[in-house]
Design an enzyme around this catalytic site. Structure first.
Site, mmCIF file in Angstrom:
data_model
loop_
_atom_site.group_PDB
_atom_site.id
_atom_site.type_symbol
_atom_site.label_atom_id
_atom_site.label_comp_id
_atom_site.label_asym_id
_atom_site.label_seq_id
_atom_site.Cartn_x
_atom_site.Cartn_y
_atom_site.Cartn_z
ATOM 1 N N ASP A 52 -71.275 -48.283 -13.734
ATOM 2 C CA ASP A 52 -72.103 -49.480 -13.636
ATOM 3 C C ASP A 52 -72.844 -49.723 -14.953
ATOM 4 O O ASP A 52 -74.064 -49.833 -14.980
ATOM 5 C CB ASP A 52 -73.093 -49.308 -12.469
ATOM 6 C CG ASP A 52 -73.761 -50.619 -12.074
ATOM 7 O OD1 ASP A 52 -73.221 -51.699 -12.397
ATOM 8 O OD2 ASP A 52 -74.836 -50.565 -11.448
ATOM 9 N N MET A 109 -78.524 -47.927 -5.878
ATOM 10 C CA MET A 109 -78.403 -46.723 -5.055
ATOM 11 C C MET A 109 -79.732 -46.132 -4.626
ATOM 12 O O MET A 109 -79.766 -45.364 -3.668
ATOM 13 C CB MET A 109 -77.622 -45.634 -5.794
ATOM 14 C CG MET A 109 -76.141 -45.883 -5.849
ATOM 15 S SD MET A 109 -75.254 -44.441 -6.450
ATOM 16 C CE MET A 109 -75.292 -43.399 -4.998
ATOM 17 N N VAL A 127 -86.859 -45.331 -7.715
ATOM 18 C CA VAL A 127 -87.391 -44.331 -8.633
ATOM 19 C C VAL A 127 -88.917 -44.375 -8.579
ATOM 20 O O VAL A 127 -89.519 -45.452 -8.621
ATOM 21 C CB VAL A 127 -86.895 -44.572 -10.075
ATOM 22 C CG1 VAL A 127 -87.464 -43.525 -11.027
ATOM 23 C CG2 VAL A 127 -85.374 -44.563 -10.126
#
Length: 157
Positions: free
Chosen positions: A139, A28, A31
Site C-alpha cells: 500500500d 488496518m 495508532v
C-alpha cells in the site's frame, strides 16, 4: 463480536504501555501515542481495527507485516520493537516519530526539487532494502510515507 479494550487516555496495555492519545488511523488499524512505563519512553502502538480481528487471514497479515518490518533494518523503515495482544486484540509497538505524512506535506504546497529528490531517494532506498528481503509493500502512497521532523522545526521541507 470482536473483543474490545478500553484505549482511552490513561489505560494501560499489556501491563506496560500507558495510552495517551490517538495519533492516526489507517486501513488496518489505529495508532496511539503511549508511554512505555518501564523506561518512560514515548512509543506508538498500532492496534488492528476491532472489525478485522475476527478474520484470521487479516490477523496473520498484521503479524507478518510486523515481522517483515522488524527484519529489514533500514533507516527509512520504521522498526517494530514489540508485538503483542491484549483483550482488545493484536498490537505492534514502534518508536514514536515526529513529523507528517508526505500527503500532508504536499498539501502545504510544492516542494523544492532538492527536497523532493531527497524524499524520493530515501523512499526508493527503503523499497530496495525491502525488495532485497523479498518483501513487497502492499500500500505505497503518500499517506504511508512519513517525513520526520528535524529537531524542533515545524518545517518538513
Amino acid at each position: 463480536m470482536p473483543p474490545v479494550s478500553n484505549r482511552a487516555p490513561g489505560s494501560v496495555i499489556a501491563g506496560k504501555f500507558k495510552i495517551e492519545e490517538v495519533v492516526g488511523r489507517g486501513g488496518m488499524g489505529t495508532v496511539y501515542r503511549a508511554i512505555q512505563l518501564d523506561i518512560e519512553r514515548q512509543v506508538a502502538i498500532k492496534f488492528l481495527h476491532p472489525e478485522m480481528q475476527e478474520d484470521p487471514v487479516v490477523v496473520e497479515r498484521f503479524y507478518r507485516e510486523a515481522h517483515s518490518a522488524g527484519t529489514i533494518g533500514h533507516d527509512n523503515i520504521c522498526e517494530v520493537t514489540e508485538v503483542g495482544a491484549d483483550a482488545g486484540g493484536p498490537f505492534l509497538v514502534m518508536p514514536l516519530l515526529r513529523g507528517a505524512s508526505l500527503a500532508a506535506v504536499i498539501k502545504r504546497g510544492s516542494l523544492p526539487i532538492e527536497r523532493a529528490s531527497d524524499i524520493l531517494r530515501q523512499t526508493l532506498s527503503a523499497l530496495q532494502a525491502a525488495h532485497g528481503r523479498r518483501i513487497i509493500h502492499r500500500d505505497l502512497k503518500p499517506d504511508n510515507i512519513f517525513i520526520t521532523r528535524v529537531g524542533d522545526r515545524d518545517d518538513f521541507v
